[in-house]
Design a protein around this motif. Structure first.
Motif, PDB file in Angstrom:
ATOM      1  N   LEU A  48       1.144  -1.340  -0.151  1.00  0.00           N
ATOM      2  CA  LEU A  48       0.207  -0.136  -0.268  1.00  0.00           C
ATOM      3  C   LEU A  48       0.981   1.420  -0.291  1.00  0.00           C
ATOM      4  O   LEU A  48       1.339   1.631   1.416  1.00  0.00           O
ATOM      5  CB  LEU A  48      -0.992  -0.189   1.671  1.00  0.00           C
ATOM      6  CG  LEU A  48      -1.841   1.016   1.674  1.00  0.00           C
ATOM      7  CD1 LEU A  48      -3.005   0.874   0.184  1.00  0.00           C
ATOM      8  CD2 LEU A  48      -2.478   0.868   2.589  1.00  0.00           C
ATOM      9  N   ASP A  49       0.618   1.967  -1.081  1.00  0.00           N
ATOM     10  CA  ASP A  49       2.081   3.577  -0.695  1.00  0.00           C
ATOM     11  C   ASP A  49       0.251   4.290   0.277  1.00  0.00           C
ATOM     12  O   ASP A  49      -0.782   4.559  -0.136  1.00  0.00           O
ATOM     13  CB  ASP A  49       1.456   4.116  -2.850  1.00  0.00           C
ATOM     14  CG  ASP A  49       2.179   5.091  -2.638  1.00  0.00           C
ATOM     15  OD1 ASP A  49       1.684   5.737  -1.761  1.00  0.00           O
ATOM     16  OD2 ASP A  49       2.973   5.659  -3.656  1.00  0.00           O
ATOM     17  N   PRO A  50       1.416   4.926   1.032  1.00  0.00           N
ATOM     18  CA  PRO A  50       0.837   5.784   2.084  1.00  0.00           C
ATOM     19  C   PRO A  50       0.302   6.989   1.659  1.00  0.00           C
ATOM     20  O   PRO A  50      -0.776   7.225   2.180  1.00  0.00           O
ATOM     21  CB  PRO A  50       1.991   6.498   2.714  1.00  0.00           C
ATOM     22  CG  PRO A  50       3.064   5.304   1.914  1.00  0.00           C
ATOM     23  CD  PRO A  50       2.596   4.964   1.107  1.00  0.00           C
ATOM     24  N   ALA A  51       0.326   7.582   0.035  1.00  0.00           N
ATOM     25  CA  ALA A  51      -0.464   8.480  -0.434  1.00  0.00           C
ATOM     26  C   ALA A  51      -2.046   7.658  -1.535  1.00  0.00           C
ATOM     27  O   ALA A  51      -2.370   8.737  -1.988  1.00  0.00           O
ATOM     28  CB  ALA A  51      -0.187   8.823  -1.669  1.00  0.00           C
ATOM     29  N   ALA A  52      -1.789   6.810  -1.302  1.00  0.00           N
ATOM     30  CA  ALA A  52      -3.110   6.261  -1.982  1.00  0.00           C
ATOM     31  C   ALA A  52      -4.597   6.610  -1.094  1.00  0.00           C
ATOM     32  O   ALA A  52      -4.346   6.786   0.051  1.00  0.00           O
ATOM     33  CB  ALA A  52      -3.081   4.627  -1.970  1.00  0.00           C
ATOM     34  N   PHE A  53      -5.540   6.574  -1.651  1.00  0.00           N
ATOM     35  CA  PHE A  53      -6.534   6.992  -1.350  1.00  0.00           C
ATOM     36  C   PHE A  53      -7.359   5.366  -0.887  1.00  0.00           C
ATOM     37  O   PHE A  53      -7.792   4.507  -1.955  1.00  0.00           O
ATOM     38  CB  PHE A  53      -8.091   7.565  -2.038  1.00  0.00           C
ATOM     39  CG  PHE A  53      -9.400   7.922  -1.865  1.00  0.00           C
ATOM     40  CD1 PHE A  53      -9.299   9.096  -0.175  1.00  0.00           C
ATOM     41  CD2 PHE A  53     -10.127   7.158  -2.284  1.00  0.00           C
ATOM     42  CE1 PHE A  53     -10.974   9.248   0.066  1.00  0.00           C
ATOM     43  CE2 PHE A  53     -11.506   7.635  -1.698  1.00  0.00           C
ATOM     44  CZ  PHE A  53     -11.623   8.375  -0.221  1.00  0.00           C
ATOM     45  N   VAL A  54      -8.149   5.611   0.753  1.00  0.00           N
ATOM     46  CA  VAL A  54      -8.452   3.846   0.676  1.00  0.00           C
ATOM     47  C   VAL A  54      -9.869   3.947   1.060  1.00  0.00           C
ATOM     48  O   VAL A  54      -9.927   4.893   2.112  1.00  0.00           O
ATOM     49  CB  VAL A  54      -7.883   3.243   1.776  1.00  0.00           C
ATOM     50  CG1 VAL A  54      -7.740   1.860   2.310  1.00  0.00           C
ATOM     51  CG2 VAL A  54      -5.968   3.199   1.672  1.00  0.00           C
ATOM     52  N   VAL A  55     -10.662   3.587   0.701  1.00  0.00           N
ATOM     53  CA  VAL A  55     -12.372   2.732   1.158  1.00  0.00           C
ATOM     54  C   VAL A  55     -12.009   1.980   1.976  1.00  0.00           C
ATOM     55  O   VAL A  55     -12.691   1.021   0.854  1.00  0.00           O
ATOM     56  CB  VAL A  55     -13.286   2.820   0.389  1.00  0.00           C
ATOM     57  CG1 VAL A  55     -14.251   3.206   0.962  1.00  0.00           C
ATOM     58  CG2 VAL A  55     -13.192   4.750   0.309  1.00  0.00           C
ATOM     59  N   HIS A  56     -11.954   1.034   3.110  1.00  0.00           N
ATOM     60  CA  HIS A  56     -12.035  -0.429   3.084  1.00  0.00           C
ATOM     61  C   HIS A  56     -12.858  -0.268   4.290  1.00  0.00           C
ATOM     62  O   HIS A  56     -12.223   0.034   5.200  1.00  0.00           O
ATOM     63  CB  HIS A  56     -10.375  -0.004   3.673  1.00  0.00           C
ATOM     64  CG  HIS A  56     -10.188  -2.032   4.195  1.00  0.00           C
ATOM     65  ND1 HIS A  56     -10.770  -2.882   3.766  1.00  0.00           N
ATOM     66  CD2 HIS A  56     -10.077  -2.491   5.050  1.00  0.00           C
ATOM     67  CE1 HIS A  56     -10.103  -4.526   4.243  1.00  0.00           C
ATOM     68  NE2 HIS A  56      -9.779  -3.477   4.946  1.00  0.00           N
ATOM     69  N   ARG A  57     -13.585  -1.183   3.964  1.00  0.00           N
ATOM     70  CA  ARG A  57     -13.890  -1.667   5.911  1.00  0.00           C
ATOM     71  C   ARG A  57     -13.935  -3.223   5.743  1.00  0.00           C
ATOM     72  O   ARG A  57     -14.111  -4.179   4.475  1.00  0.00           O
ATOM     73  CB  ARG A  57     -15.906  -2.034   5.285  1.00  0.00           C
ATOM     74  CG  ARG A  57     -16.052  -0.274   4.757  1.00  0.00           C
ATOM     75  CD  ARG A  57     -16.191   0.158   6.356  1.00  0.00           C
ATOM     76  NE  ARG A  57     -16.518   1.766   6.083  1.00  0.00           N
ATOM     77  CZ  ARG A  57     -15.800   2.606   5.016  1.00  0.00           C
ATOM     78  NH1 ARG A  57     -14.396   2.597   5.419  1.00  0.00           N
ATOM     79  NH2 ARG A  57     -16.661   4.536   5.347  1.00  0.00           N
TER      80      ARG A  57
END
Length: 148
Positions: free
Chosen positions: A102-111
């Protein structure tokens, strides 16, 4: 749903997650009840159980949608023309994709209760976000909606 919506999903909390937080709220209410007997002993049950149910329902209010030429995940949105490759991440590869890859700059919508993921590259030179990672129960449909 509008006529231009090609994909819509709500990342609701599955039924098997509800009992444990509700049980914890009931136990906490019982602890308060034992410490404050009398007229107000019913008050922790009236407050904590509905509050817990409301918090669980709020956790499941996240929407993922492809509509009107945009990808919407949670409160964020991005035009489809700024998106590149779409990759479906299988449930068994989720830990690696959300961990060391995972890139720290990525946008994540994780459930956590939704296993499959979709990774969508962002082709906007002005956007520092390299890609979006989105939880979805229907990854094939979401990928097809983004590509079309």
């Amino acid at each position: 749903m509008t006529a231009t919506t090609t994909f819509r999903e709500r990342l609701y909390v599955t039924w098997w997650i509800w009992p444990l937080p509700l049980l914890a709220a009931a136990l906490l209410a019982a602890e308060v009840h034992m410490g404050f007997p009398g007229v107000r002993s019913w008050l922790p049950y009236v407050i904590l159980l509905p509050l817990t149910a409301a918090l669980i329902a709020k956790m499941g209010s996240t929407k993922v949608e492809v509509a009107d030429g945009e990808l919407r995940a949670g409160d964020a949105h991005i035009p489809l023309e700024l998106l590149g490759d779409v990759e479906i991440i299988a449930p068994e590869d989720r830990r690696r994709a959300m961990g060391r890859e995972l890139d720290p700059a990525a946008f994540v919508v994780h459930r956590g209760w939704v296993k499959p993921l979709v990774r969508v590259r962002v082709n906007d030179p002005e956007d520092p976000t390299p890609y979006w990672v989105i939880s979805t129960r229907r990854p094939d449909e979401l990928a097809a909606a983004i590509k079309s």
